[in-house]
Design an enzyme around this catalytic site. Sequence first.
Site, PDB file in Angstrom:
ATOM      1  N   GLU A 135       1.774  -3.567  -7.242  1.00  0.00           N
ATOM      2  CA  GLU A 135       1.453  -4.573  -6.221  1.00  0.00           C
ATOM      3  C   GLU A 135      -0.207  -4.624  -6.057  1.00  0.00           C
ATOM      4  OE1 GLU A 135       2.481  -3.514  -1.958  1.00  0.00           O
ATOM      5  OE2 GLU A 135       2.647  -5.650  -1.565  1.00  0.00           O
TER       6      GLU A 135
ATOM      7  N   LYS B 121       2.109   1.097  17.161  1.00  0.00           N
ATOM      8  CA  LYS B 121       0.907   1.853  16.515  1.00  0.00           C
ATOM      9  C   LYS B 121       0.749   0.788  15.367  1.00  0.00           C
ATOM     10  CE  LYS B 121      -0.085   3.898  13.160  1.00  0.00           C
ATOM     11  NZ  LYS B 121      -1.181   3.199  12.478  1.00  0.00           N
TER      12      LYS B 121
ATOM     13  N   PHE C 156      -2.131  -3.610   7.888  1.00  0.00           N
ATOM     14  CA  PHE C 156      -3.052  -4.459   8.460  1.00  0.00           C
ATOM     15  C   PHE C 156      -3.284  -5.814   8.347  1.00  0.00           C
ATOM     16  CE2 PHE C 156      -4.124  -4.342   3.806  1.00  0.00           C
ATOM     17  CZ  PHE C 156      -4.746  -5.218   3.465  1.00  0.00           C
TER      18      PHE C 156
ATOM     19  N   CYS D 129       2.566 -10.159   2.060  1.00  0.00           N
ATOM     20  CA  CYS D 129       3.566  -9.548   1.264  1.00  0.00           C
ATOM     21  C   CYS D 129       4.239 -10.565   0.746  1.00  0.00           C
ATOM     22  CB  CYS D 129       4.297  -8.620   2.298  1.00  0.00           C
ATOM     23  SG  CYS D 129       5.217  -9.806   3.580  1.00  0.00           S
TER      24      CYS D 129
ATOM     25  N   SER E 292       3.295  -0.613   3.195  1.00  0.00           N
ATOM     26  CA  SER E 292       3.571  -0.507   1.789  1.00  0.00           C
ATOM     27  C   SER E 292       4.969   0.201   1.608  1.00  0.00           C
ATOM     28  CB  SER E 292       2.312   0.383   0.937  1.00  0.00           C
ATOM     29  OG  SER E 292       2.348   1.779   1.783  1.00  0.00           O
TER      30      SER E 292
HETATM   31  P1  NAD Z   1       0.342   0.840   4.870  1.00  0.00           P
HETATM   32  O1  NAD Z   1       1.437   1.363   4.398  1.00  0.00           O
HETATM   33  O2  NAD Z   1      -0.961   1.782   4.084  1.00  0.00           O
HETATM   34  O3  NAD Z   1       0.027   1.189   6.296  1.00  0.00           O
HETATM   35  C1  NAD Z   1       1.138   0.744   7.322  1.00  0.00           C
HETATM   36  C2  NAD Z   1       1.367   1.446   8.464  1.00  0.00           C
HETATM   37  O4  NAD Z   1       1.677   2.724   8.144  1.00  0.00           O
HETATM   38  C3  NAD Z   1      -0.123   1.516   9.249  1.00  0.00           C
HETATM   39  O5  NAD Z   1       0.008   1.594  10.714  1.00  0.00           O
HETATM   40  C4  NAD Z   1      -0.664   3.039   8.824  1.00  0.00           C
HETATM   41  O6  NAD Z   1      -1.519   3.519   9.805  1.00  0.00           O
HETATM   42  C5  NAD Z   1       0.529   3.855   8.500  1.00  0.00           C
HETATM   43  N1  NAD Z   1       0.391   4.847   7.506  1.00  0.00           N
HETATM   44  C6  NAD Z   1      -0.425   4.714   6.190  1.00  0.00           C
HETATM   45  N2  NAD Z   1      -0.235   5.831   5.812  1.00  0.00           N
HETATM   46  C7  NAD Z   1       0.264   6.744   6.247  1.00  0.00           C
HETATM   47  C8  NAD Z   1       0.844   8.136   5.845  1.00  0.00           C
HETATM   48  N3  NAD Z   1       0.541   8.625   4.717  1.00  0.00           N
HETATM   49  N4  NAD Z   1       1.799   8.541   6.721  1.00  0.00           N
HETATM   50  C9  NAD Z   1       2.131   7.869   7.849  1.00  0.00           C
HETATM   51  N5  NAD Z   1       1.592   6.673   8.164  1.00  0.00           N
HETATM   52  C10 NAD Z   1       1.030   6.001   7.628  1.00  0.00           C
HETATM   53  O7  NAD Z   1       0.313  -0.451   4.470  1.00  0.00           O
HETATM   54  P2  NAD Z   1      -1.238  -1.510   4.736  1.00  0.00           P
HETATM   55  O8  NAD Z   1      -2.121  -1.310   3.538  1.00  0.00           O
HETATM   56  O9  NAD Z   1      -1.564  -1.589   6.155  1.00  0.00           O
HETATM   57  O10 NAD Z   1      -0.448  -3.018   4.568  1.00  0.00           O
HETATM   58  C11 NAD Z   1      -0.254  -3.571   3.141  1.00  0.00           C
HETATM   59  C12 NAD Z   1       1.191  -3.290   2.511  1.00  0.00           C
HETATM   60  O11 NAD Z   1       2.115  -3.847   3.681  1.00  0.00           O
HETATM   61  C13 NAD Z   1       1.442  -4.151   1.346  1.00  0.00           C
HETATM   62  O12 NAD Z   1       2.143  -3.128   0.409  1.00  0.00           O
HETATM   63  C14 NAD Z   1       2.229  -5.273   1.941  1.00  0.00           C
HETATM   64  O13 NAD Z   1       3.115  -5.566   0.950  1.00  0.00           O
HETATM   65  C15 NAD Z   1       2.907  -4.393   2.968  1.00  0.00           C
HETATM   66  N6  NAD Z   1       3.628  -5.725   3.810  1.00  0.00           N
HETATM   67  C16 NAD Z   1       5.019  -5.740   3.799  1.00  0.00           C
HETATM   68  C17 NAD Z   1       5.521  -6.684   4.750  1.00  0.00           C
HETATM   69  C18 NAD Z   1       6.956  -7.185   4.503  1.00  0.00           C
HETATM   70  O14 NAD Z   1       7.783  -7.879   5.389  1.00  0.00           O
HETATM   71  N7  NAD Z   1       7.759  -6.444   3.591  1.00  0.00           N
HETATM   72  C19 NAD Z   1       4.558  -7.484   5.550  1.00  0.00           C
HETATM   73  C20 NAD Z   1       3.408  -7.119   5.346  1.00  0.00           C
HETATM   74  C21 NAD Z   1       2.817  -6.139   4.783  1.00  0.00           C
END
Ligand code: NAD
Length: 505
Positions: free
Chosen positions: A390, A183, A159, A291, A236
Site C-alpha cells: 500500500e 483516540k 490520520f 483507503c 493500517s
Molecule cells: P496507522 O495504523 O498508523 O494509525 C492508526 C491509529 O493507530 C492511530 O490512532 C495511531 O495512533 C494508532 N497506532 C499507530 N501505531 C500503533 C501501534 N504500534 N500500536 C498501537 N496503536 C498504533 O494508520 P494511519 O497511517 O494513521 O492511516 C493510514 C492507514 O489507514 C492506511 O493504511 C489506510 O488504508 C488505512 N485506512 C483504512 C480505512 C478503512 O476503512 N479500511 C479508512 C481510512 C484509513
Amino acid sequence: MTAETPKESAIRPIHHLINGDPVVSDSGRKSPVFNPATGEQTGELDLASVSDVDMAVSSAKAAFDQWRNVSLARRTKLMFAYRDLVSRNAEEIAHRLTAEHGKVMSDSMGEVARGLENIEYACGLSEHLKGTYSEHASTGVDVYSVRRPLGVVAGITPFNFPAMVPFWMFPNAIACGNTFILKPSERDPSAPTFIAELLQEAGFPPGVLNVVHGDKVAVDRLLEHRDIQAVSFVGSTPIAKYVYELGSANGKRVQALGGAKNHMVVLPDADIDLAADCAVSAAYGSAGERCMAISVVVAVGEVGDPLVAAIKTRTKKLRVGPGTNPTSEMGPLITAEHLGRVTNYISTAADNGARIVLDGRGIKVNTSGFFLGATLLDDVTTEMSVYTDEIFGPVLCVVRVNTYHEAVELLANNPWGNGAAIFTRDGGAARRFQEDADAGMIGLNVPIPVPVGYHSFGGWKNSAFGAHTIYGPEGIHFYTRPKVMTTRWPDPSGSKVDLGFPTNQ
Ligand code: NAD
C-alpha cells in the site's frame, strides 16, 4: 513603563477532553503537529499516560449509568442539535482538517459532508433500536427482543479522515446508549477534538464522549482496560491486526479496518473519458491518502494506450499546492517521512522496469511543505513493491492484462479487498464483476464506492478484521447486543383480576 505584551506562541497546545473539560496530560510526553503545506510545527499534542486513559474510562463509565436510561426522544433531540451544530461549523472543521492534514478545502468540506451522513443516520435511532416481537409463540407465550448498549466503547482512528472516521463511529455508538472514548491520530488531532467539543455544546452530558490523545501507550491501555466493552479501529493493516488480536484476547468486541490496494478494471468498451476522469480524481484526490483511493488501473486489452494517454493529459493539468489555496486541486503528504517513503517506491519501481509516464518527484511548490506531484506508472507488474505494498500517495500504477478473467484473478490474488471498480458499457460484464470481484465494496462505473451512511462500510481479507462492518445497520449491531425475553401470561381464568368478560376456559 508599559507591560510587554506576551508573545503569542505559534505552537498551540492540544489537550485531552475528559468529562467535558480540557485535561492536560500527566505523562509529560508530547508529540509535534505540523502543517504539511508549510512543514512548520503548529501544535504540541499531549500523549496520554495510562492514568489519563483510566480517567477517561472512569468518566465514560459513570456517564453510561445515566446515559443508557435517557429516553429515545431526548437522545434524538440531542442528536439533531448536534447535526445542526456540525453543519453550521462545517467550514471551521474543514479549516482544521486542511491545516493539519493538508487536503484541499473542497476535500475537507466533502469529508464533513460524508461525516454528516452518519450523524443523520444516528438521528433515526428510535427506528434503529426498535425491537422485534412475536406474539403467541406458544399458548400464552410471547417472545420479544431488544438491543441493549454495550457500555463504554472506544474508537481509534487514522490520520487520513480525522473527522469522518470518528463520525463513522461515535454518533451511532452514542445513539445506541453507549459512552465513547475517541483516540484520534496524533498527526492531525484538532478537528476530532473540535467535533467532540461541539457534542458538549449540543447538550450531551459530560463523559458521553471523551477524547484521549496518544500513541501506543493509550491504544494498549484501551485494549486491555476491563471496563471497555468494544473497540472500533480504522488504520493500517498491521495495526488493525494487532488491535483485533489483542482486543479479542482481552474479551472485547473488535472491528478493525485496515489498509487497501484498490483496483479499477477498465474494459475495452468503456467510456474512456469517464474512466480517465474517474481514475484521476480517485487516484490523486487527497494526494492518494484515502483507503478507497484507486491505486491500480487494470487496463484490459486494447484500452491500454488510449486510456494511459487520457489519464496523462488530465493528470498534467492537476494543480498542486497548499490546501488553503482555492486553486489547488491536490495538497501535500502528511509528513516528511511519508514523502520520503512514497518517493522511494517510485524510484524502486523505475529501477525495476516500470515506465514513468509522469514523475511527481521534485515538484516545485513555493513552500517547504511535504509535496509530491501526481505520478503515473505504466507497465507495472505484480512483483514490483509499488504493486504489492500500500503506497498511500499520489501514485497510480497501470497493470496491463489481456482478458477480463486475468483482471479478476489479480483481485483474487491481492491480499486486500476494500474496494474494486469496473468501467464498461456492458451491463452483463458489470453484473458479472459484482459477483466475481473479491472485495467488500464494488463500483460499477463508480471509482470510489464508499457506501452512503444508511448502508455499511467494510472490506474483505486484510482490509478488515472482525465480524461487523462499520456504520449504518452493521454499526448499530456492533454497538448493541440483543436481549430476548420469553414471557408467559396465561389466560386470566381463576385470577383475582375480574376482566368482566368470559375467558377462554
Ligand atoms: P496507522 O495504523 O498508523 O494509525 C492508526 C491509529 O493507530 C492511530 O490512532 C495511531 O495512533 C494508532 N497506532 C499507530 N501505531 C500503533 C501501534 N504500534 N500500536 C498501537 N496503536 C498504533 O494508520 P494511519 O497511517 O494513521 O492511516 C493510514 C492507514 O489507514 C492506511 O493504511 C489506510 O488504508 C488505512 N485506512 C483504512 C480505512 C478503512 O476503512 N479500511 C479508512 C481510512 C484509513
